[in-house]
Structure formats: structure tokens, C-alpha cells
Motif scaffolding. Sequence first.
Motif, PDB file in Angstrom:
ATOM      1  N   VAL A 131       0.862  -1.180   0.000  1.00 45.77           N
ATOM      2  CA  VAL A 131       0.000   0.000   0.000  1.00 45.77           C
ATOM      3  C   VAL A 131       0.895   1.226   0.000  1.00 45.77           C
ATOM      4  N   ASP A 132       0.611   2.191  -0.844  1.00 42.74           N
ATOM      5  CA  ASP A 132       1.414   3.410  -0.901  1.00 42.74           C
ATOM      6  C   ASP A 132       1.125   4.250   0.337  1.00 42.74           C
ATOM      7  N   ALA A 133       2.093   4.303   1.242  1.00 45.25           N
ATOM      8  CA  ALA A 133       1.924   5.027   2.503  1.00 45.25           C
ATOM      9  C   ALA A 133       2.549   6.416   2.465  1.00 45.25           C
ATOM     10  N   THR A 134       3.039   6.836   1.309  1.00 46.34           N
ATOM     11  CA  THR A 134       3.697   8.141   1.211  1.00 46.34           C
ATOM     12  C   THR A 134       2.773   9.256   1.688  1.00 46.34           C
ATOM     13  N   LYS A 135       1.513   9.162   1.309  1.00 44.36           N
ATOM     14  CA  LYS A 135       0.556  10.228   1.636  1.00 44.36           C
ATOM     15  C   LYS A 135       0.294  10.340   3.130  1.00 44.36           C
ATOM     16  N   TRP A 136       0.658   9.315   3.901  1.00 46.36           N
ATOM     17  CA  TRP A 136       0.415   9.349   5.345  1.00 46.36           C
ATOM     18  C   TRP A 136       1.626   9.838   6.138  1.00 46.36           C
ATOM     19  N   LEU A 137       2.757  10.043   5.472  1.00 45.59           N
ATOM     20  CA  LEU A 137       3.930  10.539   6.181  1.00 45.59           C
ATOM     21  C   LEU A 137       3.615  11.883   6.830  1.00 45.59           C
ATOM     22  N   GLY A 138       3.981  12.008   8.099  1.00 54.70           N
ATOM     23  CA  GLY A 138       3.743  13.242   8.817  1.00 54.70           C
ATOM     24  C   GLY A 138       2.327  13.419   9.326  1.00 54.70           C
ATOM     25  N   THR A 139       1.483  12.370   9.201  1.00 52.20           N
ATOM     26  CA  THR A 139       0.104  12.448   9.672  1.00 52.20           C
ATOM     27  C   THR A 139      -0.141  11.407  10.766  1.00 52.20           C
ATOM     28  N   ASP A 140      -1.214  11.614  11.521  1.00 48.14           N
ATOM     29  CA  ASP A 140      -1.586  10.652  12.565  1.00 48.14           C
ATOM     30  C   ASP A 140      -2.085   9.338  11.983  1.00 48.14           C
ATOM     31  N   GLU A 141      -2.446   9.352  10.713  1.00 48.47           N
ATOM     32  CA  GLU A 141      -2.987   8.151  10.087  1.00 48.47           C
ATOM     33  C   GLU A 141      -1.924   7.079   9.858  1.00 48.47           C
ATOM     34  N   LEU A 142      -0.658   7.482   9.797  1.00 48.42           N
ATOM     35  CA  LEU A 142       0.402   6.525   9.479  1.00 48.42           C
ATOM     36  C   LEU A 142       0.430   5.368  10.468  1.00 48.42           C
ATOM     37  N   ILE A 143       0.295   5.656  11.761  1.00 46.63           N
ATOM     38  CA  ILE A 143       0.413   4.610  12.772  1.00 46.63           C
ATOM     39  C   ILE A 143      -0.718   3.598  12.688  1.00 46.63           C
ATOM     40  N   GLU A 144      -1.836   3.984  12.063  1.00 50.73           N
ATOM     41  CA  GLU A 144      -2.946   3.061  11.890  1.00 50.73           C
ATOM     42  C   GLU A 144      -2.580   1.907  10.958  1.00 50.73           C
ATOM     43  N   HIS A 145      -1.488   2.060  10.234  1.00 53.58           N
ATOM     44  CA  HIS A 145      -1.043   1.027   9.289  1.00 53.58           C
ATOM     45  C   HIS A 145       0.238   0.348   9.784  1.00 53.58           C
ATOM     46  N   GLN A 146       0.479   0.426  11.066  1.00 53.05           N
ATOM     47  CA  GLN A 146       1.678  -0.162  11.654  1.00 53.05           C
ATOM     48  C   GLN A 146       1.813  -1.631  11.261  1.00 53.05           C
ATOM     49  N   ASN A 147       3.027  -1.992  10.853  1.00 54.67           N
ATOM     50  CA  ASN A 147       3.423  -3.356  10.488  1.00 54.67           C
ATOM     51  C   ASN A 147       2.890  -3.834   9.133  1.00 54.67           C
ATOM     52  N   GLU A 148       2.147  -2.996   8.421  1.00 50.25           N
ATOM     53  CA  GLU A 148       1.676  -3.387   7.096  1.00 50.25           C
ATOM     54  C   GLU A 148       2.809  -3.327   6.066  1.00 50.25           C
ATOM     55  N   PHE A 149       2.599  -4.024   4.969  1.00 46.94           N
ATOM     56  CA  PHE A 149       3.539  -4.037   3.851  1.00 46.94           C
ATOM     57  C   PHE A 149       3.256  -2.791   3.007  1.00 46.94           C
ATOM     58  N   VAL A 150       4.197  -1.843   2.970  1.00 49.26           N
ATOM     59  CA  VAL A 150       3.928  -0.534   2.389  1.00 49.26           C
ATOM     60  C   VAL A 150       5.054  -0.091   1.450  1.00 49.26           C
ATOM     61  N   THR A 151       4.766   0.976   0.707  1.00 49.33           N
ATOM     62  CA  THR A 151       5.784   1.628  -0.109  1.00 49.33           C
ATOM     63  C   THR A 151       5.839   3.108   0.260  1.00 49.33           C
ATOM     64  N   PHE A 152       7.018   3.689   0.065  1.00 48.53           N
ATOM     65  CA  PHE A 152       7.212   5.133   0.172  1.00 48.53           C
ATOM     66  C   PHE A 152       7.895   5.576  -1.114  1.00 48.53           C
ATOM     67  N   LYS A 153       7.305   6.549  -1.798  1.00 44.29           N
ATOM     68  CA  LYS A 153       7.812   6.929  -3.113  1.00 44.29           C
ATOM     69  C   LYS A 153       8.319   8.373  -3.118  1.00 44.29           C
ATOM     70  N   GLY A 154       9.362   8.603  -3.922  1.00 42.02           N
ATOM     71  CA  GLY A 154       9.893   9.950  -4.084  1.00 42.02           C
ATOM     72  C   GLY A 154      10.656  10.456  -2.875  1.00 42.02           C
ATOM     73  N   MET A 155      11.346   9.550  -2.171  1.00 40.16           N
ATOM     74  CA  MET A 155      12.145   9.923  -1.006  1.00 40.16           C
ATOM     75  C   MET A 155      13.538  10.382  -1.448  1.00 40.16           C
ATOM     76  N   THR A 156      14.172  11.218  -0.616  1.00 47.57           N
ATOM     77  CA  THR A 156      15.521  11.716  -0.913  1.00 47.57           C
ATOM     78  C   THR A 156      16.472  11.342   0.218  1.00 47.57           C
ATOM     79  N   VAL A 157      17.592  10.703  -0.112  1.00 50.57           N
ATOM     80  CA  VAL A 157      18.562  10.296   0.901  1.00 50.57           C
ATOM     81  C   VAL A 157      19.176  11.515   1.568  1.00 50.57           C
ATOM     82  N   GLU A 158      19.139  11.520   2.889  1.00 46.08           N
ATOM     83  CA  GLU A 158      19.717  12.604   3.685  1.00 46.08           C
ATOM     84  C   GLU A 158      20.916  12.057   4.481  1.00 46.08           C
ATOM     85  N   PRO A 159      21.848  12.921   4.878  1.00 45.25           N
ATOM     86  CA  PRO A 159      23.020  12.428   5.612  1.00 45.25           C
ATOM     87  C   PRO A 159      22.679  11.894   6.993  1.00 45.25           C
ATOM     88  N   SER A 160      23.329  10.809   7.352  1.00 50.10           N
ATOM     89  CA  SER A 160      23.264  10.241   8.698  1.00 50.10           C
ATOM     90  C   SER A 160      24.672  10.302   9.269  1.00 50.10           C
TER      91      SER A 160
END
Length: 241
Positions: A131-160
Motif C-alpha cells: 500500500v502506498d503510505a507516502t501520503k500518510w507521512l507526517g500524519t496521525d494516520e500513518l500509525i494506523e497502518h503499523q506493520n503493514e507491507f507498504v511503499t514510500f515513493k519519491g524519497m531523498t537520501v539525507e546524511p546520517s
Amino acid sequence: MQKMKKTLAFILALTLALILVNCAGSGADTKSEGVMTHAQYVAAPLDSQVVVETYVQAKQSWWENKVTVYTQDKDGAYFIYNMACSEADYAKLTPGTKIKVTGFKAEWSGEVEIIDATFEFGKGTYVAKTVDATKWLGTDELIEHQNEFVTFKGMTVEPSNGAAFLYNWDGSGSEGDDLYFSASYNGTTYNFTVESYLCDKNTDVYKAVQALKIGDKLDLEGFLYWYEGPNPHITKVTVVK
């Protein structure tokens, strides 16, 4: 004759109605007696006993007759930690396998899971689509999908700590340990993990993260694990050109 036709029509209609009722209750996700729905599981208090029927999606580890598995049905997901399991049964826990799990609902640093569990095999199979979970990033809805098989699209690698990825969360590890990396979306950065028990150093995803560069654009796929906030366990990385 007219009366007989009406009687036959009534019997036919009643038979069709019974067939429809039986079909409606005979789907792959029909729950056995005493088994919770996903909504009932979510509503159950922590430390209470839970009984769920679910389907194996991936195995994280097996050690000393205990297995950790990611599981899901059509309504939601269940992370099952250190469940009693023989080596022979471990081999049978292939993706899609249905199991009935009895254990206790617990929470660790935000991750809700089932612990001290036992299981028995069931009939039927189910493999979840991402399930495309990108739209839930930064929202309270994201945790409702905890442990589900998901995708995140259009992410950018940041320094660690100045690098594109780390061995262990603090960079103290070496090849073969968990990989940690950060990626942003709409200006907010999120943490991701390649769990080495789930995807070891020989897997494509492990090698893909080792090859990341800061600024790379990514599509990610994995299980929406939680640790002090979202910390997905990634199983596939695609660098978007």
C-alpha cells in the motif's frame, strides 16, 4: 398448476438466498470461533490475551525454537515476536501461510506486537500487496497502518552522521549488521532500517543501501515497523533516475 409454480418459485428464491448467505460467510478471511477481528485486536488493552488468524508475509528470525514473523490479513497487520516454533514448523511458514496465533498484546517503544505466543496452521493463503503510505507521512494516520507491507515513493537520501547510511544506528557496526539510513519527503526526514535478520548482507536490498549516495531519489518497500516513531524495515530499494 399456478399454485405449484408459485411454490417452486418461492423454494428457488429461498435456496438462492441461503446460497448467498453461505457464500458471504465463507471467504478466506472468515474468522473461527473465538478469534478476534483486527479492529478487536487494536481495541484490546495491552497485556491482555489475544487470538488472531493471520497470514505470514515474512520471517525475520528463528532461534532456540522461537520465530519472529511479519503477518497480515486483509484488514491489518500483526508483528509476532519470539513465537514458539519448532525448526520443522519454521520451514513451513512460507509467505501466505495462514496461522492462528494465541499470545499477549504488548508494546515496546511504540511498536505494538504479540508476544509469548503459540500457533497452529490454518487453511487458505493470502499475500498482501504493498500500500502506498507516502501520503500518510507526517500524519496521525500513518500509525494506523503499523506493520503493514507498504511503499514510500519519491524519497531523498539525507546524511546520517555525514554518511548515506550507517552500520548500526550509531555507526558502530560493520558489514553484516543492521543498516540505518535517512530519507526525506516534503522537507521532513524519516529513519529507515534494513534489519539484518530479515535481509542479510547477501540480499539485493542490503547491497542497494550500501551503494546509496546522499541526494539519491528513492522508492522504498517494506514493513511499517515502529520504534520511537516510524522506523520501517525495508525489503526493497529502487533508485529513481
